[in-house]
Design a protein around this motif. Structure first.
Motif, PDB file in Angstrom:
ATOM      1  N   PRO A 104      36.003  57.190  60.714  1.00 43.61           N
ATOM      2  CA  PRO A 104      35.266  56.078  61.321  1.00 43.61           C
ATOM      3  C   PRO A 104      34.947  54.981  60.306  1.00 43.61           C
ATOM      4  O   PRO A 104      34.677  55.256  59.131  1.00 43.61           O
ATOM      5  N   VAL A 105      34.982  53.739  60.761  1.00 39.94           N
ATOM      6  CA  VAL A 105      34.637  52.602  59.904  1.00 39.94           C
ATOM      7  C   VAL A 105      33.133  52.593  59.648  1.00 39.94           C
ATOM      8  O   VAL A 105      32.328  52.676  60.575  1.00 39.94           O
ATOM      9  N   LYS A 106      32.766  52.498  58.367  1.00 40.81           N
ATOM     10  CA  LYS A 106      31.352  52.440  57.991  1.00 40.81           C
ATOM     11  C   LYS A 106      30.863  51.009  57.777  1.00 40.81           C
ATOM     12  O   LYS A 106      29.680  50.726  57.933  1.00 40.81           O
ATOM     13  N   GLY A 107      31.772  50.128  57.374  1.00 43.27           N
ATOM     14  CA  GLY A 107      31.365  48.755  57.130  1.00 43.27           C
ATOM     15  C   GLY A 107      32.508  47.926  56.596  1.00 43.27           C
ATOM     16  O   GLY A 107      33.609  48.432  56.331  1.00 43.27           O
ATOM     17  N   THR A 108      32.262  46.626  56.440  1.00 42.68           N
ATOM     18  CA  THR A 108      33.256  45.673  55.961  1.00 42.68           C
ATOM     19  C   THR A 108      32.771  45.023  54.673  1.00 42.68           C
ATOM     20  O   THR A 108      31.614  44.604  54.583  1.00 42.68           O
ATOM     21  N   ILE A 109      33.653  44.936  53.690  1.00 46.27           N
ATOM     22  CA  ILE A 109      33.354  44.292  52.417  1.00 46.27           C
ATOM     23  C   ILE A 109      33.969  42.898  52.440  1.00 46.27           C
ATOM     24  O   ILE A 109      35.193  42.753  52.364  1.00 46.27           O
ATOM     25  N   ASN A 110      33.142  41.880  52.564  1.00 47.91           N
ATOM     26  CA  ASN A 110      33.634  40.500  52.628  1.00 47.91           C
ATOM     27  C   ASN A 110      33.729  39.954  51.211  1.00 47.91           C
ATOM     28  O   ASN A 110      32.751  39.463  50.643  1.00 47.91           O
ATOM     29  N   LEU A 111      34.900  40.040  50.622  1.00 49.98           N
ATOM     30  CA  LEU A 111      35.086  39.621  49.239  1.00 49.98           C
ATOM     31  C   LEU A 111      35.010  38.116  49.067  1.00 49.98           C
ATOM     32  O   LEU A 111      34.545  37.616  48.045  1.00 49.98           O
ATOM     33  N   GLU A 112      35.457  37.367  50.063  1.00 49.45           N
ATOM     34  CA  GLU A 112      35.564  35.918  49.911  1.00 49.45           C
ATOM     35  C   GLU A 112      34.205  35.238  49.754  1.00 49.45           C
ATOM     36  O   GLU A 112      34.109  34.146  49.209  1.00 49.45           O
ATOM     37  N   ARG A 113      33.156  35.888  50.215  1.00 47.11           N
ATOM     38  CA  ARG A 113      31.827  35.297  50.103  1.00 47.11           C
ATOM     39  C   ARG A 113      31.228  35.410  48.705  1.00 47.11           C
ATOM     40  O   ARG A 113      30.245  34.752  48.398  1.00 47.11           O
ATOM     41  N   HIS A 114      31.825  36.248  47.866  1.00 46.73           N
ATOM     42  CA  HIS A 114      31.152  36.611  46.623  1.00 46.73           C
ATOM     43  C   HIS A 114      31.948  36.299  45.367  1.00 46.73           C
ATOM     44  O   HIS A 114      31.528  36.675  44.272  1.00 46.73           O
ATOM     45  N   ILE A 115      33.081  35.630  45.494  1.00 43.13           N
ATOM     46  CA  ILE A 115      33.897  35.349  44.314  1.00 43.13           C
ATOM     47  C   ILE A 115      34.311  33.887  44.268  1.00 43.13           C
ATOM     48  O   ILE A 115      34.304  33.183  45.285  1.00 43.13           O
ATOM     49  N   ARG A 116      34.653  33.440  43.066  1.00 46.73           N
ATOM     50  CA  ARG A 116      35.171  32.082  42.882  1.00 46.73           C
ATOM     51  C   ARG A 116      36.697  32.066  42.932  1.00 46.73           C
ATOM     52  O   ARG A 116      37.291  31.025  43.185  1.00 46.73           O
ATOM     53  N   GLY A 117      37.312  33.211  42.655  1.00 45.48           N
ATOM     54  CA  GLY A 117      38.762  33.301  42.680  1.00 45.48           C
ATOM     55  C   GLY A 117      39.281  33.607  44.074  1.00 45.48           C
ATOM     56  O   GLY A 117      38.655  33.282  45.087  1.00 45.48           O
ATOM     57  N   ILE A 118      40.452  34.259  44.112  1.00 48.53           N
ATOM     58  CA  ILE A 118      41.111  34.591  45.370  1.00 48.53           C
ATOM     59  C   ILE A 118      41.219  36.111  45.481  1.00 48.53           C
ATOM     60  O   ILE A 118      41.594  36.786  44.517  1.00 48.53           O
ATOM     61  N   ALA A 119      40.886  36.647  46.632  1.00 42.62           N
ATOM     62  CA  ALA A 119      41.036  38.076  46.890  1.00 42.62           C
ATOM     63  C   ALA A 119      42.087  38.288  47.963  1.00 42.62           C
ATOM     64  O   ALA A 119      42.073  37.629  49.006  1.00 42.62           O
ATOM     65  N   SER A 120      43.011  39.199  47.702  1.00 40.63           N
ATOM     66  CA  SER A 120      44.020  39.592  48.685  1.00 40.63           C
ATOM     67  C   SER A 120      43.846  41.077  48.941  1.00 40.63           C
ATOM     68  O   SER A 120      43.661  41.855  47.999  1.00 40.63           O
ATOM     69  N   ALA A 121      43.878  41.481  50.205  1.00 39.28           N
ATOM     70  CA  ALA A 121      43.542  42.869  50.496  1.00 39.28           C
ATOM     71  C   ALA A 121      44.221  43.374  51.753  1.00 39.28           C
ATOM     72  O   ALA A 121      44.521  42.614  52.672  1.00 39.28           O
ATOM     73  N   ASP A 122      44.456  44.704  51.765  1.00 42.30           N
ATOM     74  CA  ASP A 122      44.659  45.413  53.020  1.00 42.30           C
ATOM     75  C   ASP A 122      43.419  46.285  53.179  1.00 42.30           C
ATOM     76  O   ASP A 122      42.419  46.092  52.499  1.00 42.30           O
ATOM     77  N   GLU A 123      43.457  47.252  54.075  1.00 36.65           N
ATOM     78  CA  GLU A 123      42.262  48.054  54.280  1.00 36.65           C
ATOM     79  C   GLU A 123      41.964  48.976  53.106  1.00 36.65           C
ATOM     80  O   GLU A 123      40.817  49.338  52.853  1.00 36.65           O
ATOM     81  N   GLY A 124      42.987  49.353  52.335  1.00 32.88           N
ATOM     82  CA  GLY A 124      42.801  50.396  51.345  1.00 32.88           C
ATOM     83  C   GLY A 124      42.524  49.939  49.935  1.00 32.88           C
ATOM     84  O   GLY A 124      41.915  50.663  49.153  1.00 32.88           O
ATOM     85  N   ILE A 125      42.975  48.738  49.553  1.00 36.47           N
ATOM     86  CA  ILE A 125      42.780  48.264  48.191  1.00 36.47           C
ATOM     87  C   ILE A 125      42.847  46.743  48.192  1.00 36.47           C
ATOM     88  O   ILE A 125      43.479  46.134  49.067  1.00 36.47           O
ATOM     89  N   ALA A 126      42.150  46.129  47.242  1.00 39.47           N
ATOM     90  CA  ALA A 126      42.153  44.674  47.128  1.00 39.47           C
ATOM     91  C   ALA A 126      42.497  44.289  45.696  1.00 39.47           C
ATOM     92  O   ALA A 126      42.319  45.069  44.758  1.00 39.47           O
ATOM     93  N   ALA A 127      42.991  43.074  45.531  1.00 38.50           N
ATOM     94  CA  ALA A 127      43.294  42.540  44.207  1.00 38.50           C
ATOM     95  C   ALA A 127      42.619  41.185  44.061  1.00 38.50           C
ATOM     96  O   ALA A 127      42.563  40.396  45.011  1.00 38.50           O
ATOM     97  N   LEU A 128      42.079  40.910  42.866  1.00 43.41           N
ATOM     98  CA  LEU A 128      41.439  39.628  42.568  1.00 43.41           C
ATOM     99  C   LEU A 128      42.370  38.795  41.708  1.00 43.41           C
ATOM    100  O   LEU A 128      42.827  39.246  40.654  1.00 43.41           O
ATOM    101  N   PHE A 129      42.648  37.576  42.163  1.00 43.36           N
ATOM    102  CA  PHE A 129      43.519  36.651  41.458  1.00 43.36           C
ATOM    103  C   PHE A 129      42.694  35.480  40.928  1.00 43.36           C
ATOM    104  O   PHE A 129      41.802  34.974  41.615  1.00 43.36           O
ATOM    105  N   HIS A 130      43.015  35.037  39.699  1.00 41.88           N
ATOM    106  CA  HIS A 130      42.323  33.903  39.073  1.00 41.88           C
ATOM    107  C   HIS A 130      40.802  34.037  39.227  1.00 41.88           C
ATOM    108  O   HIS A 130      40.130  33.108  39.709  1.00 41.88           O
ATOM    109  N   PRO A 131      40.245  35.185  38.831  1.00 44.11           N
ATOM    110  CA  PRO A 131      38.819  35.401  39.065  1.00 44.11           C
ATOM    111  C   PRO A 131      37.934  34.535  38.173  1.00 44.11           C
ATOM    112  O   PRO A 131      38.321  34.165  37.054  1.00 44.11           O
TER     113      PRO A 131
END
Length: 258
Positions: A104-131
């Motif tokens: 079951p889904v417990k929650g959503t991590i909204n990366l775009e609200r908290h970084i200056r760089g770019i985040a690319s993600a699927d459900e299982g892992i994310a990567a931060l570009f130009h952080p």
């Protein structure tokens, strides 16, 4: 299912003709896995391939988008029946791999609200570009984040270099049950997502691999020895629901589940 055949043909490829006469029923339709088996058998009749790959995905769709566990069990039973039919009808050797359970889904991590760089993600892992200078620390403090790994640390553990244009500067790993919201992530609502299983199940008539990464070598050895082989992917099914009497194999890389 895709082909690598040329596009400039006077006649359509054989399987394209078959698909036009037998269209895919649609996701979460009970006959969709039957269609996969029928399509695979048509490919065997026309091409007699040494290696055929068939993916059964309906269990994953149902688990993600329906809360009905009885319905999920029914689709697992359908997939079991259809995979058995494929194995019996072809007479091929086989390796069936379950990609892992759903939780079951417990929650959503909204990366775009908290970084200056770019985040690319699927459900299982994310990567931060130009952080930005504080992006990694900010992300590590978010609810649902398990770890933030610099690319250099992952390269050291793996023993090879990763392309920063593809992999970014940081890898972000969620806690089980948490999904990401970022560039390239799905915005479609899900009741369940992939579990972070350390092992996944396999059912095999050939030498079973010890780890997910060893599957390619096992397949290559079997095909090069002259055996015809099925690689069957069962999406949305792990050790808890796997319908075959199989074994479990490793599903982690440097401690991170696939």
């Amino acid at each position: 299912m895709a082909t690598c055949l040329p596009t400039s043909l006077e006649k359509p490829p054989i399987l394209d003709t078959y698909i036009s006469r037998n269209p895919y029923p649609g996701d979460m339709i009970p006959t969709s896995d039957t269609w996969v088996t029928d399509m695979a058998l048509e490919a065997v009749r026309e091409f007699s391939p040494d290696l055929l790959v068939a993916t059964y995905s309906q269990c994953s769709f149902v688990a993600r988008h329906r809360e009905d566990r009885k319905l999920y069990r029914e689709f697992v039973a359908i997939a079991h029946r259809e995979i058995q039919r494929l194995i019996t009808s072809t007479g091929y050797e086989y390796l069936v791999v379950g990609l892992g359970d759903m939780v079951p889904v417990k929650g959503t991590i909204n990366l775009e609200r908290h970084i200056r760089g770019i985040a690319s993600a699927d459900e299982g892992i994310a990567a931060l570009f130009h952080p930005g200078p504080d992006d990694a620390l900010a992300v590590s403090r978010l609810d649902g984040v398990s770890a933030v790994h610099p690319r250099g640390d992952i390269e050291e553990m793996l023993g090879w270099r990763l392309d920063p244009e593809i992999c970014g500067e940081y890898f972000v790993v969620p806690r089980e049950g948490w999904r990401f919201l970022a560039f390239s992530s799905s915005s479609r609502f899900s009741h369940r997502i992939d579990a972070m299983d350390a092992t996944v199940p396999v059912y095999s008539s050939i030498a079973a691999p010890g780890h997910l990464r060893e599957i390619r070598g096992v397949l290559a050895d079997a095909v090069s020895s002259g055996r015809k082989l099925l690689l069957v992917i069962l999406d949305g099914v792990g050790n808890r629901s796997f319908p075959f009497e199989g074994t479990s194999i490793g599903n982690t890389m440097v401690g991170i589940p696939y």
